[in-house]
Scaffold this motif. Structure first.
Motif, PDB file in Angstrom:
ATOM      1  N   ARG A   1      -0.080  -1.585  -0.246  1.00  0.00           N
ATOM      2  CA  ARG A   1      -0.280  -0.308   0.226  1.00  0.00           C
ATOM      3  C   ARG A   1       0.982   0.871  -0.408  1.00  0.00           C
ATOM      4  NH1 ARG A   1      -3.354  -3.485   3.670  1.00  0.00           N
ATOM      5  NH2 ARG A   1      -2.118  -2.317   4.861  1.00  0.00           N
ATOM      6  N   THR A   2       1.846   1.308   0.741  1.00  0.00           N
ATOM      7  CA  THR A   2       2.809   2.535   0.718  1.00  0.00           C
ATOM      8  C   THR A   2       3.265   2.319  -0.777  1.00  0.00           C
ATOM      9  OG1 THR A   2       3.067   1.534   3.250  1.00  0.00           O
ATOM     10  CG2 THR A   2       4.865   3.029   1.468  1.00  0.00           C
ATOM     11  N   ASN A   3       4.077   1.470  -1.146  1.00  0.00           N
ATOM     12  CA  ASN A   3       4.814   1.573  -2.547  1.00  0.00           C
ATOM     13  C   ASN A   3       3.762   2.357  -3.384  1.00  0.00           C
ATOM     14  OD1 ASN A   3       7.060   0.648  -1.467  1.00  0.00           O
ATOM     15  ND2 ASN A   3       6.585  -1.205  -2.398  1.00  0.00           N
ATOM     16  N   GLU A   4       2.141   1.979  -3.332  1.00  0.00           N
ATOM     17  CA  GLU A   4       1.181   2.075  -4.091  1.00  0.00           C
ATOM     18  C   GLU A   4       1.019   3.868  -4.341  1.00  0.00           C
ATOM     19  OE1 GLU A   4      -1.916   0.171  -3.429  1.00  0.00           O
ATOM     20  OE2 GLU A   4      -1.865  -1.621  -4.962  1.00  0.00           O
ATOM     21  N   LEU A   5       0.962   4.394  -2.830  1.00  0.00           N
ATOM     22  CA  LEU A   5       1.222   5.386  -2.289  1.00  0.00           C
ATOM     23  C   LEU A   5       1.711   6.705  -3.769  1.00  0.00           C
ATOM     24  CD1 LEU A   5      -0.470   7.885  -0.852  1.00  0.00           C
ATOM     25  CD2 LEU A   5       0.067   7.164   1.102  1.00  0.00           C
ATOM     26  N   LEU A   6       3.300   5.827  -3.328  1.00  0.00           N
ATOM     27  CA  LEU A   6       4.485   6.639  -3.207  1.00  0.00           C
ATOM     28  C   LEU A   6       4.555   6.963  -5.603  1.00  0.00           C
ATOM     29  CD1 LEU A   6       7.272   7.716  -2.098  1.00  0.00           C
ATOM     30  CD2 LEU A   6       8.012   5.585  -2.716  1.00  0.00           C
ATOM     31  N   TYR A   7       4.635   5.641  -5.731  1.00  0.00           N
ATOM     32  CA  TYR A   7       4.049   5.829  -6.979  1.00  0.00           C
ATOM     33  C   TYR A   7       3.552   6.466  -7.889  1.00  0.00           C
ATOM     34  CZ  TYR A   7       6.951   1.691  -7.819  1.00  0.00           C
ATOM     35  OH  TYR A   7       7.801   0.367  -8.195  1.00  0.00           O
ATOM     36  N   LYS A   8       2.060   6.755  -7.073  1.00  0.00           N
ATOM     37  CA  LYS A   8       1.338   7.644  -7.345  1.00  0.00           C
ATOM     38  C   LYS A   8       1.646   9.161  -6.965  1.00  0.00           C
ATOM     39  CE  LYS A   8      -3.089   5.344  -6.304  1.00  0.00           C
ATOM     40  NZ  LYS A   8      -4.180   4.765  -5.946  1.00  0.00           N
ATOM     41  N   MET A   9       2.067   8.954  -5.883  1.00  0.00           N
ATOM     42  CA  MET A   9       2.780  10.878  -5.855  1.00  0.00           C
ATOM     43  C   MET A   9       4.129  11.354  -6.140  1.00  0.00           C
ATOM     44  SD  MET A   9       2.701  10.247  -1.544  1.00  0.00           S
ATOM     45  CE  MET A   9       3.590  11.920  -1.814  1.00  0.00           C
ATOM     46  N   LEU A  10       5.075  10.331  -6.984  1.00  0.00           N
ATOM     47  CA  LEU A  10       6.028  10.565  -7.857  1.00  0.00           C
ATOM     48  C   LEU A  10       5.993  10.138  -9.009  1.00  0.00           C
ATOM     49  CD1 LEU A  10       8.216  10.142  -4.744  1.00  0.00           C
ATOM     50  CD2 LEU A  10       7.717  12.259  -5.620  1.00  0.00           C
ATOM     51  N   PRO A  11       7.083  10.394  -9.624  1.00  0.00           N
ATOM     52  CA  PRO A  11       7.472   9.180 -10.535  1.00  0.00           C
ATOM     53  C   PRO A  11       7.953   8.020 -10.983  1.00  0.00           C
ATOM     54  CG  PRO A  11       8.885  11.552 -11.738  1.00  0.00           C
ATOM     55  CD  PRO A  11       7.839  11.332  -9.642  1.00  0.00           C
ATOM     56  N   GLY A  12       7.361   6.768 -11.330  1.00  0.00           N
ATOM     57  CA  GLY A  12       7.938   5.003 -11.086  1.00  0.00           C
ATOM     58  C   GLY A  12       9.580   5.484 -10.697  1.00  0.00           C
ATOM     59  N   LEU A  13      10.609   5.561 -12.132  1.00  0.00           N
ATOM     60  CA  LEU A  13      11.379   6.159 -12.057  1.00  0.00           C
ATOM     61  C   LEU A  13      11.897   6.358 -10.491  1.00  0.00           C
ATOM     62  CD1 LEU A  13      14.247   6.266 -13.326  1.00  0.00           C
ATOM     63  CD2 LEU A  13      14.806   8.051 -14.351  1.00  0.00           C
ATOM     64  N   ILE A  14      11.638   7.488 -10.257  1.00  0.00           N
ATOM     65  CA  ILE A  14      11.905   8.339  -9.142  1.00  0.00           C
ATOM     66  C   ILE A  14      11.844   7.629  -8.118  1.00  0.00           C
ATOM     67  CG2 ILE A  14      12.033  10.043  -7.635  1.00  0.00           C
ATOM     68  CD1 ILE A  14      13.502  10.663 -10.217  1.00  0.00           C
ATOM     69  N   ALA A  15      10.594   7.532  -7.630  1.00  0.00           N
ATOM     70  CA  ALA A  15       9.119   6.121  -6.684  1.00  0.00           C
ATOM     71  C   ALA A  15      10.700   5.047  -6.562  1.00  0.00           C
ATOM     72  CB  ALA A  15       8.329   5.909  -6.963  1.00  0.00           C
ATOM     73  N   ASN A  16      11.396   4.311  -7.847  1.00  0.00           N
ATOM     74  CA  ASN A  16      11.617   2.887  -7.219  1.00  0.00           C
ATOM     75  C   ASN A  16      13.192   3.482  -6.721  1.00  0.00           C
ATOM     76  OD1 ASN A  16      10.346   1.078  -8.585  1.00  0.00           O
ATOM     77  ND2 ASN A  16      11.610   2.140 -11.189  1.00  0.00           N
ATOM     78  N   LYS A  17      14.035   4.622  -6.660  1.00  0.00           N
ATOM     79  CA  LYS A  17      14.747   5.069  -6.986  1.00  0.00           C
ATOM     80  C   LYS A  17      14.402   5.452  -4.537  1.00  0.00           C
ATOM     81  CE  LYS A  17      16.844   7.330 -10.531  1.00  0.00           C
ATOM     82  NZ  LYS A  17      17.944   8.544 -10.754  1.00  0.00           N
ATOM     83  N   MET A  18      13.938   5.487  -4.833  1.00  0.00           N
ATOM     84  CA  MET A  18      13.321   6.435  -2.836  1.00  0.00           C
ATOM     85  C   MET A  18      13.238   4.712  -2.047  1.00  0.00           C
ATOM     86  SD  MET A  18      11.138   9.477  -2.879  1.00  0.00           S
ATOM     87  CE  MET A  18      11.573   9.491  -0.627  1.00  0.00           C
ATOM     88  N   ILE A  19      12.746   4.267  -3.206  1.00  0.00           N
ATOM     89  CA  ILE A  19      12.447   2.463  -2.791  1.00  0.00           C
ATOM     90  C   ILE A  19      13.507   2.185  -2.484  1.00  0.00           C
ATOM     91  CG2 ILE A  19      11.010  -0.198  -3.006  1.00  0.00           C
ATOM     92  CD1 ILE A  19       9.126   1.592  -4.403  1.00  0.00           C
ATOM     93  N   ASN A  20      14.810   2.001  -3.496  1.00  0.00           N
ATOM     94  CA  ASN A  20      16.084   1.248  -2.491  1.00  0.00           C
ATOM     95  C   ASN A  20      16.870   2.081  -2.251  1.00  0.00           C
ATOM     96  OD1 ASN A  20      15.619  -0.634  -4.682  1.00  0.00           O
ATOM     97  ND2 ASN A  20      15.335   0.236  -6.859  1.00  0.00           N
ATOM     98  N   GLY A  21      16.662   3.491  -1.711  1.00  0.00           N
ATOM     99  CA  GLY A  21      16.816   3.933  -0.792  1.00  0.00           C
ATOM    100  C   GLY A  21      18.032   4.695  -1.263  1.00  0.00           C
ATOM    101  N   ASP A  22      18.296   4.699  -2.721  1.00  0.00           N
ATOM    102  CA  ASP A  22      19.168   5.466  -3.861  1.00  0.00           C
ATOM    103  C   ASP A  22      19.413   7.492  -2.783  1.00  0.00           C
ATOM    104  OD1 ASP A  22      19.660   3.594  -4.111  1.00  0.00           O
ATOM    105  OD2 ASP A  22      18.890   3.725  -6.462  1.00  0.00           O
ATOM    106  N   VAL A  23      20.135   7.983  -3.144  1.00  0.00           N
ATOM    107  CA  VAL A  23      19.866   9.004  -3.119  1.00  0.00           C
ATOM    108  C   VAL A  23      19.670  10.309  -4.084  1.00  0.00           C
ATOM    109  CG1 VAL A  23      21.438  11.342  -2.960  1.00  0.00           C
ATOM    110  CG2 VAL A  23      21.873   9.294  -1.064  1.00  0.00           C
ATOM    111  N   ILE A  24      18.479  10.688  -3.967  1.00  0.00           N
ATOM    112  CA  ILE A  24      17.908  11.479  -5.344  1.00  0.00           C
ATOM    113  C   ILE A  24      18.406  12.863  -5.931  1.00  0.00           C
ATOM    114  CG2 ILE A  24      16.069  12.007  -6.583  1.00  0.00           C
ATOM    115  CD1 ILE A  24      13.836  10.223  -5.036  1.00  0.00           C
TER     116      ILE A  24
END
Length: 309
Positions: A82-105
């Motif tokens: 549910r958290t990831n789905e919300l994140l994908y709605k708030m941010l572009p998929g490319l950026i959301a993937n980086k945030m989920i992986n803990g990458d610095v944006i």
């Protein structure tokens, strides 16, 4: 001594031991030695030894613990989804993937993007004649329709602020020289749908939009931590907003850089508006986007294909 029904499986000696242990006089209570001998005698008489009993209890506890861990893991996975789905709605998929992986944006510079702004003509008058609930319902229906439309194009919805709707193509994922065409086709599609859009609580009123489009460089990145947003910055954003505010109702107002890219594509119908005094920008040559021959869209019948610039 007759045992209560819930104690029928408990040896009488143990019931007596409990009674003795509750004695008010400490001297009447059983000694540790007596308790140990009683337990030892009982386990000798039973079919299983004390170690077997402990092993069975540990196996039962382990089984219950595994079930509890599996249940909690399932609940955690569902919450993460549910958290990831919300994140994908708030941010572009490319950026959301980086945030989920803990990458610095890091903020990113884009050489060319095309930005779209739309605004509802006389929204203040419409709002003053409606209740707050009616306005929210109206905007939700309108922008849900927009959201459905843009999902079929290579664009990203940046945000909605009041009655303003902002979209970009070419960021955060670069798409070569396709951004101007993607935004233009999307804008024509939106205008086509708005022509037939009905305001539920004002069925006799006609909805009219102003649309502005501009192409240029920009910087983009994620801003905030509590509710992160993907934001665009730069003169291109300001100019696109000026194209909208200096446009006319039910028309798509585009800048010269956008018109040049559309002319290269060769299928778009563009009409020169002329040099306009644009707030904060001075004189700018601007154009009207009328249609795309390959899509069968045309805002004005009998219009020439492309006016030379």
């Amino acid at each position: 001594m007759k045992l209560p029904e819930e104690f029928v499986h408990v040896p009488e000696e143990f019931v007596g031991l409990m009674d003795m242990s509750w004695a008010e006089n400490p001297a009447s209570r059983p000694s540790i030695g007596y308790i140990k001998s009683l337990l030892h005698r009982h386990n000798k008489e039973s079919d299983t030894g004390i170690m077997d009993t402990m092993v069975k209890k540990m196996e039962s506890y382990t089984s219950n613990l595994e079930g509890l861990v599996a249940k909690r893991t399932h609940e955690l996975d569902a919450e993460k989804k549910r958290t990831n789905e919300l994140l994908y709605k708030m941010l572009p998929g490319l950026i959301a993937n980086k945030m989920i992986n803990g990458d610095v944006i890091y903020p990113d510079n884009f050489e060319l993007v095309t930005i779209f702004f739309s605004d509802i003509v006389q929204f203040t008058r419409l709002a003053s004649a409606s209740t707050p609930v009616q306005i929210i319902q109206f905007l939700n229906e309108l922008y849900s329709m927009f959201d459905d439309i843009i999902s079929t194009y290579d664009v990203y919805k940046v945000e909605t602020i009041g009655d303003s709707y902002m979209v970009v193509s070419g960021a955060p994922e670069r798409n070569g020289d396709k951004h101007a065409g993607a935004i233009s086709d999307m804008a024509l599609h939106i205008m086509e749908k708005v022509d037939n859009f009905k305001i539920r609580h004002m069925p006799n009123s006609t909805l009219k939009l102003r649309i502005g489009i501009h192409t240029g460089p920009c910087c983009a990145g994620v801003v905030g931590t509590t509710m992160p947003r993907y934001c665009l910055y730069g003169d291109t954003v300001i100019t696109a907003a000026r194209m909208e505010s200096h446009g006319q109702e039910q028309k798509i107002h585009i800048s010269e850089p956008t018109a040049v890219l559309l002319k290269i594509l060769g299928t778009y119908q563009v009409e020169q508006r002329g040099a306009m005094e644009i707030k904060g920008k001075g004189k700018m040559m601007t154009y009207w986007l009328e249609g795309n021959r390959t899509k069968g869209t045309n805002r004005r019948i009998g219009h020439p294909d492309i006016v030379s610039m």
